[in-house]
Design an enzyme around this catalytic site. Structure first.
Site, PDB file in Angstrom:
ATOM      1  N   VAL A  36     -29.157 -10.679  25.118  1.00 36.57           N
ATOM      2  CA  VAL A  36     -30.479 -11.195  25.526  1.00 36.57           C
ATOM      3  C   VAL A  36     -31.553 -10.571  24.631  1.00 36.57           C
ATOM      4  CG1 VAL A  36     -32.162 -11.154  27.422  1.00 36.57           C
ATOM      5  CG2 VAL A  36     -29.757 -11.556  27.911  1.00 36.57           C
ATOM      6  N   GLN A  37     -31.294  -9.317  24.221  1.00 35.55           N
ATOM      7  CA  GLN A  37     -32.264  -8.600  23.369  1.00 35.55           C
ATOM      8  C   GLN A  37     -32.415  -9.233  21.987  1.00 35.55           C
ATOM      9  OE1 GLN A  37     -31.463  -4.011  24.091  1.00 35.55           O
ATOM     10  NE2 GLN A  37     -29.751  -5.269  24.751  1.00 35.55           N
ATOM     11  N   GLU A  88     -28.152  -2.926   8.360  1.00 35.36           N
ATOM     12  CA  GLU A  88     -27.500  -1.818   7.659  1.00 35.36           C
ATOM     13  C   GLU A  88     -26.209  -2.246   6.949  1.00 35.36           C
ATOM     14  OE1 GLU A  88     -24.705   1.403   7.474  1.00 35.36           O
ATOM     15  OE2 GLU A  88     -24.792   0.376   9.405  1.00 35.36           O
ATOM     16  N   ASP A 117     -32.150  -2.993  15.755  1.00 30.08           N
ATOM     17  CA  ASP A 117     -31.869  -1.551  15.892  1.00 30.08           C
ATOM     18  C   ASP A 117     -32.939  -0.655  15.254  1.00 30.08           C
ATOM     19  OD1 ASP A 117     -29.528  -2.517  16.975  1.00 30.08           O
ATOM     20  OD2 ASP A 117     -28.371  -2.230  15.131  1.00 30.08           O
ATOM     21  N   GLU A 171     -26.734   2.103  23.940  1.00 29.62           N
ATOM     22  CA  GLU A 171     -25.285   1.826  23.870  1.00 29.62           C
ATOM     23  C   GLU A 171     -24.536   2.876  23.036  1.00 29.62           C
ATOM     24  OE1 GLU A 171     -24.633  -1.919  21.843  1.00 29.62           O
ATOM     25  OE2 GLU A 171     -25.604  -1.223  20.012  1.00 29.62           O
ATOM     26  N   ARG A 209     -26.688   0.913  40.479  1.00 24.56           N
ATOM     27  CA  ARG A 209     -26.283  -0.375  39.907  1.00 24.56           C
ATOM     28  C   ARG A 209     -26.473  -0.333  38.388  1.00 24.56           C
ATOM     29  NH1 ARG A 209     -24.647  -0.670  44.302  1.00 24.56           N
ATOM     30  NH2 ARG A 209     -24.779  -2.384  45.802  1.00 24.56           N
ATOM     31  N   MET A 217     -29.175  -2.100  23.540  1.00 20.04           N
ATOM     32  CA  MET A 217     -28.518  -2.057  22.225  1.00 20.04           C
ATOM     33  C   MET A 217     -29.210  -1.050  21.313  1.00 20.04           C
ATOM     34  SD  MET A 217     -27.499  -5.943  21.276  1.00 20.04           S
ATOM     35  CE  MET A 217     -25.955  -6.658  21.832  1.00 20.04           C
ATOM     36  N   GLY A 218     -28.799  -1.021  20.061  1.00 21.90           N
ATOM     37  CA  GLY A 218     -29.444  -0.129  19.098  1.00 21.90           C
ATOM     38  C   GLY A 218     -28.460   0.604  18.211  1.00 21.90           C
TER      39      GLY A 218
HETATM   40  O1  F6P Z   1     -27.061  -4.520  14.975  1.00 20.02           O
HETATM   41  C1  F6P Z   1     -27.573  -5.333  15.984  1.00 20.02           C
HETATM   42  C2  F6P Z   1     -26.691  -5.296  17.198  1.00 20.02           C
HETATM   43  O2  F6P Z   1     -27.261  -6.126  18.198  1.00 20.02           O
HETATM   44  C3  F6P Z   1     -26.413  -3.904  17.752  1.00 20.02           C
HETATM   45  O3  F6P Z   1     -27.493  -3.399  18.494  1.00 20.02           O
HETATM   46  C4  F6P Z   1     -25.169  -4.157  18.552  1.00 20.02           C
HETATM   47  O4  F6P Z   1     -24.398  -2.992  18.671  1.00 20.02           O
HETATM   48  C5  F6P Z   1     -24.443  -5.175  17.714  1.00 20.02           C
HETATM   49  O5  F6P Z   1     -25.415  -5.805  16.896  1.00 20.02           O
HETATM   50  C6  F6P Z   1     -23.722  -6.229  18.493  1.00 20.02           C
HETATM   51  O6  F6P Z   1     -23.021  -7.013  17.600  1.00 20.02           O
HETATM   52  P1  F6P Z   1     -22.315  -8.406  17.923  1.00 20.02           P
HETATM   53  O7  F6P Z   1     -23.401  -9.455  17.951  1.00 20.02           O
HETATM   54  O8  F6P Z   1     -21.385  -8.605  16.787  1.00 20.02           O
HETATM   55  O9  F6P Z   1     -21.661  -8.285  19.242  1.00 20.02           O
END
Ligand code: F6P
Length: 344
Positions: free
Chosen positions: A275-276, A104, A129, A224, A268, A171-172
């Site tokens: 990792v994603q 994006e 994402d 997140e 927990r 993430m996302g």
């Molecule tokens: O846009 C991909 C993404 O992995 C998001 O899901 C996450 O919020 C962000 O990038 C993390 O960014 P960085 O690698 O800069 O910590």
């Protein structure tokens, strides 16, 4: 005269980027177009840091994670004279245009460069994402979902052994695609997504009901970017990135303790994090990356700049960069309703 194009990968990396680079080089070879790779996203174009890519440079990279070109979150339109420097780099290296593989942030900057400064760009959508318009799915999303749903499976067995609530943060950014897909695929008992503000009290009552009916463990997936209903729970303090967007992460560290406090169940927290984004792309992302990389060069060959190529079922479609970046593609209500059927 041999035609020349540039390619860069910008924003967060993801599995499948090397499939795009390979496809661009191989398809360009077919048309006798030379390809030049810029290092570290827009930073490489601003600094004119470029290398020639040929068939040998892309050998053996299809199944490799990350990007052989490197990436960065450089915002070219936020830099002094950014657009002018980019136009100069294109001129110096006699490039007809750029294939920009981005999410994006990177593609929004591409839209500005294309529409307001006339930089010839073809966008290729990648991000775990899956929040871009103009494509069914973005490159990297499918592999991230595989990783995330595997994490849900793994948490299930340990949650069951210990009679615990496991909170998994995925993430996302501001959409809940990864959370919804992984939660649905892994059988989560609650999924919290940015598309629907959540009430932590309601989530806790739901978990208590579930445990009251004989279950001794639960899995809660939280995106997140999930947002609590106003006045119900605090959010972490987020920094901002080069595009002025919040750097998300950490909501599970607030949600988990709150669940434990309200339910009394041992809880927990796992924040799956980067990792994603790492590791080998799955077959879907390799195929999508190859198809969109090939299509990008087909359009460059026809001089069809200012567009983004995207997935349309088993075919490739095009949209303007403006259409692709106008608004975030959110999780459809129907899909979330399907996930809800299996809560509890
Ligand atoms: O846009 C991909 C993404 O992995 C998001 O899901 C996450 O919020 C962000 O990038 C993390 O960014 P960085 O690698 O800069 O910590």
């Amino acid at each position: 005269m041999t035609r020349r194009i540039g390619i860069l990968t910008g924003g967060g990396d993801c599995p499948g980027l090397n499939a795009v680079i390979r496809a661009v080089v191989r398809r360009a070879d077919h048309f006798d177009i030379s390809v030049f790779g810029f290092r570290n996203g827009w930073r490489g174009v601003l600094d004119a840091s470029v290398e020639r890519l040929d068939r040998r440079s892309v050998q053996g990279i299809l199944n490799r994670g990350g990007t052989i070109l490197g990436t960065s979150r450089t915002n070219p339109v936020g830099e002094p004279d950014g657009a002018t420097r980019i136009a100069e780099t294109l001129e110096i290296h006699e490039l007809d245009g750029l294939v920009v593989v981005g999410g994006e942030g990177t593609l929004s900057a591409s839209r500005v460069l294309s529409e307001e400064h006339g930089v010839p760009i073809i966008g290729v959508p990648k991000t775990i994402d899956n929040d871009l318009g103009g494509t069914d799915f973005t490159i990297g999303f499918s592999t991230a979902v595989d990783v995330a749903s595997d994490a849900v499976d793994r948490l299930h067995s340990t949650a069951e052994s210990h009679n615990r609530v496991m909170v998994l943060e995925l993430m996302g950014r501001h959409v809940g695609w990864i959370a919804t897909y992984a939660g649905l695929a892994g059988g989560a008992d609650a999924i919290l997504v940015p598309e629907q503000a959540f009430d932590i009290g309601k989530v806790c009552r739901h978990l208590k009901r579930r445990h009251g009916s004989g279950r001794s463990f639960s899995i809660v997936v939280v995106a997140e970017g999930a947002v609590p209903q106003e006045g119900t729970m605090d959010l972490p303090d987020y920094d901002t990135d080069e595009f002025g967007r919040p750097v998300l992460g950490g909501i599970a560290n607030i949600t988990g303790p709150e669940i434990e406090r309200q339910t009394g169940f041992s809880t927990r927290v796992t924040v799956l994090g980067h990792v994603q984004r790492g590791g080998r792309p799955n077959a879907t992302d390799r195929v999508l990356g190859s198809a969109l990389g090939k299509a990008a060069v087909d359009h460059a060959n026809s001089g069809n700049w200012g567009i983004m190529v995207g997935q349309d079922g088993a075919s490739v479609k095009t949209s303007s960069l403006a259409e692709a970046t106008r608004e975030l593609k959110t999780v459809p209500k129907d899909l979330f309703e399907t996930a809800k059927v299996f809560f509890g």
